[in-house]
Design a protein around this motif. Structure first.
Motif, PDB file in Angstrom:
ATOM      1  N   PRO A   1      35.108 -29.612  47.210  1.00  0.00           N
ATOM      2  CA  PRO A   1      34.817 -30.607  48.250  1.00  0.00           C
ATOM      3  C   PRO A   1      33.548 -30.220  48.998  1.00  0.00           C
ATOM      4  O   PRO A   1      33.204 -29.039  49.087  1.00  0.00           O
ATOM      5  CB  PRO A   1      36.045 -30.527  49.155  1.00  0.00           C
TER       6      PRO A   1
ATOM      7  N   PHE B   1      40.240 -33.040  57.132  1.00  0.00           N
ATOM      8  CA  PHE B   1      40.301 -32.894  55.665  1.00  0.00           C
ATOM      9  C   PHE B   1      41.348 -31.847  55.274  1.00  0.00           C
ATOM     10  O   PHE B   1      42.152 -32.064  54.364  1.00  0.00           O
ATOM     11  CB  PHE B   1      38.918 -32.488  55.135  1.00  0.00           C
TER      12      PHE B   1
ATOM     13  N   SER C   1      39.400 -37.362  51.472  1.00  0.00           N
ATOM     14  CA  SER C   1      38.030 -37.476  51.993  1.00  0.00           C
ATOM     15  C   SER C   1      38.042 -38.086  53.393  1.00  0.00           C
ATOM     16  O   SER C   1      38.937 -38.868  53.725  1.00  0.00           O
ATOM     17  CB  SER C   1      37.195 -38.338  51.051  1.00  0.00           C
TER      18      SER C   1
ATOM     19  N   TYR D   1      30.240 -37.113  56.273  1.00  0.00           N
ATOM     20  CA  TYR D   1      31.285 -37.348  55.282  1.00  0.00           C
ATOM     21  C   TYR D   1      31.821 -36.007  54.810  1.00  0.00           C
ATOM     22  O   TYR D   1      31.051 -35.044  54.679  1.00  0.00           O
ATOM     23  CB  TYR D   1      30.724 -38.052  54.042  1.00  0.00           C
ATOM     24  N   VAL D   2      33.126 -35.947  54.520  1.00  0.00           N
ATOM     25  CA  VAL D   2      33.682 -34.823  53.751  1.00  0.00           C
ATOM     26  C   VAL D   2      34.288 -35.475  52.516  1.00  0.00           C
ATOM     27  O   VAL D   2      35.167 -36.347  52.638  1.00  0.00           O
ATOM     28  CB  VAL D   2      34.754 -34.038  54.541  1.00  0.00           C
ATOM     29  N   LEU D   3      33.794 -35.111  51.342  1.00  0.00           N
ATOM     30  CA  LEU D   3      34.156 -35.833  50.115  1.00  0.00           C
ATOM     31  C   LEU D   3      34.688 -34.895  49.048  1.00  0.00           C
ATOM     32  O   LEU D   3      34.289 -33.722  48.979  1.00  0.00           O
ATOM     33  CB  LEU D   3      32.918 -36.560  49.568  1.00  0.00           C
ATOM     34  N   THR D   4      35.538 -35.432  48.200  1.00  0.00           N
ATOM     35  CA  THR D   4      35.987 -34.651  47.039  1.00  0.00           C
ATOM     36  C   THR D   4      34.970 -34.867  45.912  1.00  0.00           C
ATOM     37  O   THR D   4      34.300 -35.907  45.864  1.00  0.00           O
ATOM     38  CB  THR D   4      37.399 -35.101  46.593  1.00  0.00           C
TER      39      THR D   4
ATOM     40  N   VAL E   1      33.871 -38.055  43.589  1.00  0.00           N
ATOM     41  CA  VAL E   1      32.924 -39.110  43.958  1.00  0.00           C
ATOM     42  C   VAL E   1      31.652 -39.054  43.099  1.00  0.00           C
ATOM     43  O   VAL E   1      31.023 -40.080  42.840  1.00  0.00           O
ATOM     44  CB  VAL E   1      32.602 -39.063  45.485  1.00  0.00           C
TER      45      VAL E   1
ATOM     46  N   ILE F   1      32.337 -44.447  47.333  1.00  0.00           N
ATOM     47  CA  ILE F   1      33.550 -44.046  48.062  1.00  0.00           C
ATOM     48  C   ILE F   1      34.605 -45.153  47.975  1.00  0.00           C
ATOM     49  O   ILE F   1      35.802 -44.880  47.921  1.00  0.00           O
ATOM     50  CB  ILE F   1      33.228 -43.685  49.532  1.00  0.00           C
TER      51      ILE F   1
ATOM     52  N   GLU G   1      42.248 -41.919  45.392  1.00  0.00           N
ATOM     53  CA  GLU G   1      42.627 -40.838  46.318  1.00  0.00           C
ATOM     54  C   GLU G   1      42.707 -41.385  47.741  1.00  0.00           C
ATOM     55  O   GLU G   1      42.166 -42.442  48.024  1.00  0.00           O
ATOM     56  CB  GLU G   1      41.550 -39.730  46.309  1.00  0.00           C
TER      57      GLU G   1
ATOM     58  N   VAL H   1      41.529 -41.762  51.433  1.00  0.00           N
ATOM     59  CA  VAL H   1      40.260 -41.658  52.165  1.00  0.00           C
ATOM     60  C   VAL H   1      40.548 -42.079  53.611  1.00  0.00           C
ATOM     61  O   VAL H   1      41.208 -43.095  53.842  1.00  0.00           O
ATOM     62  CB  VAL H   1      39.173 -42.572  51.538  1.00  0.00           C
TER      63      VAL H   1
END
Ligand code: G1P
Length: 291
Positions: free
Chosen positions: A126, A150, A156, A210-213, A216, A237, A244, A246
């Protein structure tokens, strides 16, 4: 996949046309807010949020950013010789702030594409995204708040802010429902980039954190150009939402759009007023203008 958020991507390849002519030669991320380039505020926020590795996505003519975060031997040697210890500490502090890598976005295909360019440097973990134009003043750094969400919720997280009226059309806008247990959290079911005011699914605008896996990245690879003909991060996203969880997260703090002239003026006044070295004098000056 590790759950620990160690890396932050800074898309900084844009042309900065909103600030011409200042940005004809100088990258917009290097424009000073009081006495610091705006990108440095984002880097400091990332470091204060526990990020260990910064990845800046650059483009042609953006070399000043690399020089800024590098060691300047001539400057440091001169400051040392003249015993300007405080300034030397400032200069050295910038170059030792974080581990920074750079990757070029060769064509301006959009924000989603810019983030995708960092895929190999991020790998299968992530990561955070910080849009340097959005400067956020907060007691607990905005990104740190989001990493907390998160870690707790395991999905995310996008920073959000309520925008009343037609101004919402300038943003990515979330669809979904407020979380029953925490009003700051929004359970996303969809999102749309720069909708018409009439079509906006809510008043919740995405702000540049943003905190994303890493999933993406694969979805961005398949994302077709959307709003304004660009590959949009919001669309990548949106595809992630199908697979997932979000979350939107209304952060604690104040956001300034430093990529906009008016936003930059607001930030300049408010940041200067807060400074111990400038604030009192500046306040007197503003009062004296008798507005
Ligand atoms: C970008 C994003 C948008 C987001 C905004 C926040 O837009 O595409 O979803 O709401 O940043 O600042 P831009 O400002 O690059 O047009």
């Amino acid at each position: 996949m590790s759950k620990h958020v160690r890396k932050a991507v800074f898309p900084a390849g844009g042309l900065g046309t909103r600030f011409l002519p200042a940005t004809k030669v100088i990258p917009k991320e290097m424009l000073a807010l009081v006495d610091k380039p705006i990108i440095q505020y984002g880097v400091e926020e990332a470091v204060a949020s526990g990020i260990e590795h910064i990845i800046i996505v650059t483009g042609r003519g953006k070399g000043a950013m690399e020089d800024h975060f590098d060691i300047s031997y001539e400057l440091d040697a001169t400051l040392e010789r003249k015993h300007k210890d405080e300034l030397l500490a400032v200069s050295r502090g910038v170059s030792s702030m974080a581990r920074i890598s750079y990757v070029r976005q060769k064509e301006p295909l959009g924000l989603g594409h810019a983030v995708w360019c960092a895929k190999d440097l991020v790998g299968d973990e992530p990561f955070a995204v910080i849009l340097p134009d959005d400067v956020i003043d907060a007691e607990t750094p905005c990104l740190k708040q989001m990493i907390g969400v998160f870690e707790e919720r395991g999905g995310s997280v996008l920073a959000t802010m309520t925008i009343e009226g037609p101004g919402i059309s300038a943003y990515g806008v979330l669809a979904g429902e407020q979380d029953p247990d925490n009003w700051r959290i929004y359970n996303c079911t969809g999102m749309v980039e720069k909708p018409k005011f009439e079509d906006a699914p809510s008043k919740l605008a995405i702000i540049g954190r943003y905190v994303l896996t890493p999933r993406v990245f694969e979805l961005l690879e398949k994302t077709k150009p959307g709003a304004i003909g660009e590959i949009q991060l919001t669309d990548g996203i949106k595809a992630l939402v199908q697979e997932e969880k979000v979350f939107g997260y209304t952060f604690e703090g104040k956001r300034y759009d430093a990529g906009d002239k008016f936003g930059m003026l607001q930030a300049t006044v408010e940041f200067a007023l807060k400074r111990a070295d400038l604030g009192p004098k500046f306040r007197e000056y503003l009062k004296g203008l008798g507005l």
